[in-house]
Design a protein around this motif. Structure first.
Motif, PDB file in Angstrom:
ATOM      1  N   PHE A   1      62.906  13.957  -0.324  1.00 54.31           N
ATOM      2  CA  PHE A   1      63.265  12.623  -0.811  1.00 54.31           C
ATOM      3  C   PHE A   1      62.629  11.486  -0.025  1.00 54.31           C
ATOM      4  O   PHE A   1      62.105  10.537  -0.593  1.00 54.31           O
ATOM      5  CB  PHE A   1      64.789  12.494  -0.782  1.00 54.31           C
ATOM      6  CG  PHE A   1      65.326  11.191  -1.325  1.00 54.31           C
ATOM      7  CD1 PHE A   1      65.514  11.028  -2.679  1.00 54.31           C
ATOM      8  CD2 PHE A   1      65.651  10.143  -0.470  1.00 54.31           C
ATOM      9  CE1 PHE A   1      66.016   9.831  -3.186  1.00 54.31           C
ATOM     10  CE2 PHE A   1      66.140   8.952  -0.964  1.00 54.31           C
ATOM     11  CZ  PHE A   1      66.321   8.788  -2.324  1.00 54.31           C
ATOM     12  N   ASP A   2      62.697  11.524   1.295  1.00 48.12           N
ATOM     13  CA  ASP A   2      62.141  10.458   2.128  1.00 48.12           C
ATOM     14  C   ASP A   2      61.760  11.036   3.474  1.00 48.12           C
ATOM     15  O   ASP A   2      61.865  12.258   3.710  1.00 48.12           O
ATOM     16  CB  ASP A   2      63.118   9.281   2.272  1.00 48.12           C
ATOM     17  CG  ASP A   2      64.454   9.680   2.905  1.00 48.12           C
ATOM     18  OD1 ASP A   2      64.608  10.843   3.351  1.00 48.12           O
ATOM     19  OD2 ASP A   2      65.363   8.832   2.955  1.00 48.12           O
ATOM     20  N   VAL A   3      61.300  10.188   4.402  1.00 48.77           N
ATOM     21  CA  VAL A   3      60.822  10.660   5.702  1.00 48.77           C
ATOM     22  C   VAL A   3      61.941  11.367   6.462  1.00 48.77           C
ATOM     23  O   VAL A   3      61.725  12.434   7.062  1.00 48.77           O
ATOM     24  CB  VAL A   3      60.254   9.493   6.529  1.00 48.77           C
ATOM     25  CG1 VAL A   3      60.037   9.915   7.987  1.00 48.77           C
ATOM     26  CG2 VAL A   3      58.934   9.003   5.929  1.00 48.77           C
TER      27      VAL A   3
ATOM     28  N   GLY B   1      54.946   3.224  -2.919  1.00 47.41           N
ATOM     29  CA  GLY B   1      55.772   3.309  -4.111  1.00 47.41           C
ATOM     30  C   GLY B   1      56.934   4.267  -3.959  1.00 47.41           C
ATOM     31  O   GLY B   1      58.046   4.010  -4.445  1.00 47.41           O
ATOM     32  N   HIS B   2      56.713   5.370  -3.291  1.00 45.86           N
ATOM     33  CA  HIS B   2      57.781   6.336  -3.067  1.00 45.86           C
ATOM     34  C   HIS B   2      58.839   5.776  -2.118  1.00 45.86           C
ATOM     35  O   HIS B   2      60.035   6.048  -2.285  1.00 45.86           O
ATOM     36  CB  HIS B   2      57.213   7.631  -2.497  1.00 45.86           C
ATOM     37  CG  HIS B   2      56.294   8.341  -3.437  1.00 45.86           C
ATOM     38  ND1 HIS B   2      55.510   9.397  -3.049  1.00 45.86           N
ATOM     39  CD2 HIS B   2      56.029   8.141  -4.753  1.00 45.86           C
ATOM     40  CE1 HIS B   2      54.800   9.821  -4.081  1.00 45.86           C
ATOM     41  NE2 HIS B   2      55.096   9.073  -5.127  1.00 45.86           N
ATOM     42  N   ALA B   3      58.404   5.027  -1.121  1.00 46.69           N
ATOM     43  CA  ALA B   3      59.366   4.408  -0.201  1.00 46.69           C
ATOM     44  C   ALA B   3      60.328   3.508  -0.961  1.00 46.69           C
ATOM     45  O   ALA B   3      61.541   3.525  -0.731  1.00 46.69           O
ATOM     46  CB  ALA B   3      58.627   3.615   0.878  1.00 46.69           C
ATOM     47  N   ILE B   4      59.788   2.725  -1.886  1.00 48.29           N
ATOM     48  CA  ILE B   4      60.627   1.815  -2.668  1.00 48.29           C
ATOM     49  C   ILE B   4      61.604   2.590  -3.540  1.00 48.29           C
ATOM     50  O   ILE B   4      62.790   2.243  -3.646  1.00 48.29           O
ATOM     51  CB  ILE B   4      59.754   0.887  -3.530  1.00 48.29           C
ATOM     52  CG1 ILE B   4      58.813   0.054  -2.645  1.00 48.29           C
ATOM     53  CG2 ILE B   4      60.615  -0.018  -4.403  1.00 48.29           C
ATOM     54  CD1 ILE B   4      59.496  -0.795  -1.606  1.00 48.29           C
ATOM     55  N   LEU B   5      61.133   3.663  -4.185  1.00 46.49           N
ATOM     56  CA  LEU B   5      62.015   4.460  -5.035  1.00 46.49           C
ATOM     57  C   LEU B   5      63.139   5.117  -4.228  1.00 46.49           C
ATOM     58  O   LEU B   5      64.221   5.388  -4.765  1.00 46.49           O
ATOM     59  CB  LEU B   5      61.215   5.531  -5.771  1.00 46.49           C
ATOM     60  CG  LEU B   5      60.308   5.051  -6.906  1.00 46.49           C
ATOM     61  CD1 LEU B   5      59.557   6.223  -7.517  1.00 46.49           C
ATOM     62  CD2 LEU B   5      61.109   4.330  -7.985  1.00 46.49           C
ATOM     63  N   ALA B   6      62.889   5.372  -2.956  1.00 45.45           N
ATOM     64  CA  ALA B   6      63.910   5.967  -2.096  1.00 45.45           C
ATOM     65  C   ALA B   6      64.895   4.929  -1.562  1.00 45.45           C
ATOM     66  O   ALA B   6      65.822   5.275  -0.823  1.00 45.45           O
ATOM     67  CB  ALA B   6      63.252   6.701  -0.923  1.00 45.45           C
ATOM     68  N   GLY B   7      64.693   3.656  -1.924  1.00 46.12           N
ATOM     69  CA  GLY B   7      65.587   2.603  -1.463  1.00 46.12           C
ATOM     70  C   GLY B   7      65.225   2.031  -0.109  1.00 46.12           C
ATOM     71  O   GLY B   7      66.059   1.376   0.528  1.00 46.12           O
TER      72      GLY B   7
END
Length: 431
Positions: free
Chosen positions: A241-243, A266-272
């Protein structure tokens, strides 16, 4: 020459230009002791630039490219056009998935023959080009066989197919002297627990990544193994999901010293999260590797993969990259695609050129912030009481001793300002 980019010349740096070219990106400019090209390490994403047909969830493809088709001749034409674009942009790197560069065969063996042939063709192109391979990866998500995952698939045959694919992609990356290998788990997740054995799937994913690391050492690949955190899409629940999630996964499978992360904006933003949050966390955990520089449309809630155009956001991201020591094997990959109404060859050049300029502006602002030192001085001042005396002793103490000290002290601590607005004003001086 293919003629696809006819009437377009190699882009150059001209800060006064009103035509296609670079107004801020000067690859030879010395910034913080190195050429800007060596700092930024730009890469073109093969898939979005040359394989994406311009479709969206509500409409079919809008692009009409002369290399679209499932033959080796067309795959080689696509490579010819790609290397022409690399030359026009002067980019030092590119990246690929296996499915982007070779035709799909009727069998695994046929697909592999096609793949090896195009890798040899890449080798010939690279021998006369200044563009190298930043990383390779396997597409384990587009074909229907991966609808329930790759490493996490409930079907062992799909796991085996995926492992064989990654093995061959690692071989090809090694052969082309790629500097990293990326594992992107687009389908490694689930939509409902009603049909999912979460523990089993997570164990499969862990063993799969262990195998990739083992194979890296077996073939003597010196590059980094990168995992790209990916939230929410296409599966509702992603194992990467995230780092923070990826790091806990690496710890569980004894891989934290072997694997780094490729972080996408973009993935960082989708992860909140913010992009800079993910970069700072990766650096603090010792797993920062590389970045995909793109942006999302903040109204859509989808991974729209647009070229970056926000200098302040980019500056904050590169500030964290600089604090992490800069790139080693990693770089700035434009995992971005044209809008489906941008049909012309010049749009493909302009999208990358504009993104490179935005990154150059943001990077120089980040360097200036770092050299100014005000932000770090204020951060250090905020935590200074932890570096000596009472604060330093607290972390080696215990609750009972601390409680006695608080009672005997007789004073009540008062909160101190975090100065966020002042800090943001300082950033705005540079961007």
């Amino acid at each position: 020459m293919t003629g696809f980019f006819k009437n377009i010349s190699r882009l150059s740096y001209d800060p006064d230009s009103t035509d296609l070219g670079f107004r801020h990106y000067n690859p030879d400019e010395i910034v913080a002791g190195k050429r800007m090209e060596e700092h930024l390490r730009f890469a073109v994403a093969y898939w979005h630039s040359f394989a994406w047909p311009g479709g969206d969830p509500f409409g079919a493809e809008t692009f009409d490219r002369p290399w679209f088709g499932n033959t080796m001749d067309l795959a080689k034409l696509k490579a010819d056009v790609a290397f022409e674009m690399f030359e026009l942009l002067g980019v030092p790197f590119f990246c690929w998935h296996d499915a982007d560069i070779r035709p799909e065969g009727d069998t695994f063996a046929e697909s592999l023959r096609n793949f090896k042939e195009i890798i040899d063709y890449f080798g010939e192109k690279m021998a006369t080009s200044n563009t190298k391979l930043l990383w390779g990866t396997a597409n384990l998500f587009s074909h229907r066989r991966f609808m329930s995952g790759a490493a996490t698939n409930p079907d062992p045959e799909i796991f085996a197919w995926s492992a064989a694919t990654v093995k061959n992609c690692m071989d090809a990356t090694h052969k082309l002297e790629g500097q990293n290998y990326v594992l992107w788990g687009g389908r490694e997740g689930y939509e409902t627990l009603l049909n999912t054995d979460l523990k089993r799937e997570r164990q499969q994913a862990g063993r799969f990544l262990q195998m990739a690391v083992e194979y890296k050492h077996k073939i003597g690949f010196k590059g980094a193994i990168l995992v790209e955190p990916k939230p929410q899409e296409p599966s509702k629940h992603q194992y990467d999901f995230d780092v923070a999630t990826v790091y806990s996964f690496l710890k569980d499978f004894d891989l934290e010293g072997e694997v780094q992360v490729n972080v996408e904006q973009g993935h960082a933003i989708l992860a909140g999260h913010s992009f800079e949050h993910e970069l700072a966390l990766a650096a603090s955990l010792g797993i920062f590797g590389s970045i995909d520089m793109n942006r999302n449309d903040y109204q859509s809630g989808w991974d729209t993969d647009q070229f970056p155009n926000n200098v302040p956001e980019v500056a904050l991201a590169y500030y964290e990259v600089l604090k992490a020591g800069g790139f080693t094997t990693g770089g700035t990959n434009f995992d971005a695609k044209l809008r489906r109404q941008s049909l012309d060859p010049v749009d493909l050049i302009a999208g990358h050129a504009g993104a490179m300029d935005v990154c150059a502006r943001g990077f120089k602002a980040a360097v200036a912030m770092q050299e100014d030192g005000t932000l770090e001085a204020m951060r250090a001042e905020r935590y200074a009481d932890w570096d000596s005396g009472y604060g330093k002793a607290l972390l080696t103490s215990d609750f009972a001793t601390i409680a006695e000290q608080v009672v005997s002290c007789g004073t009540t601590p008062q909160p101190r300002s975090g100065r966020q607005e002042i800090l943001e004003n300082i950033v705005n001086r540079f961007v």
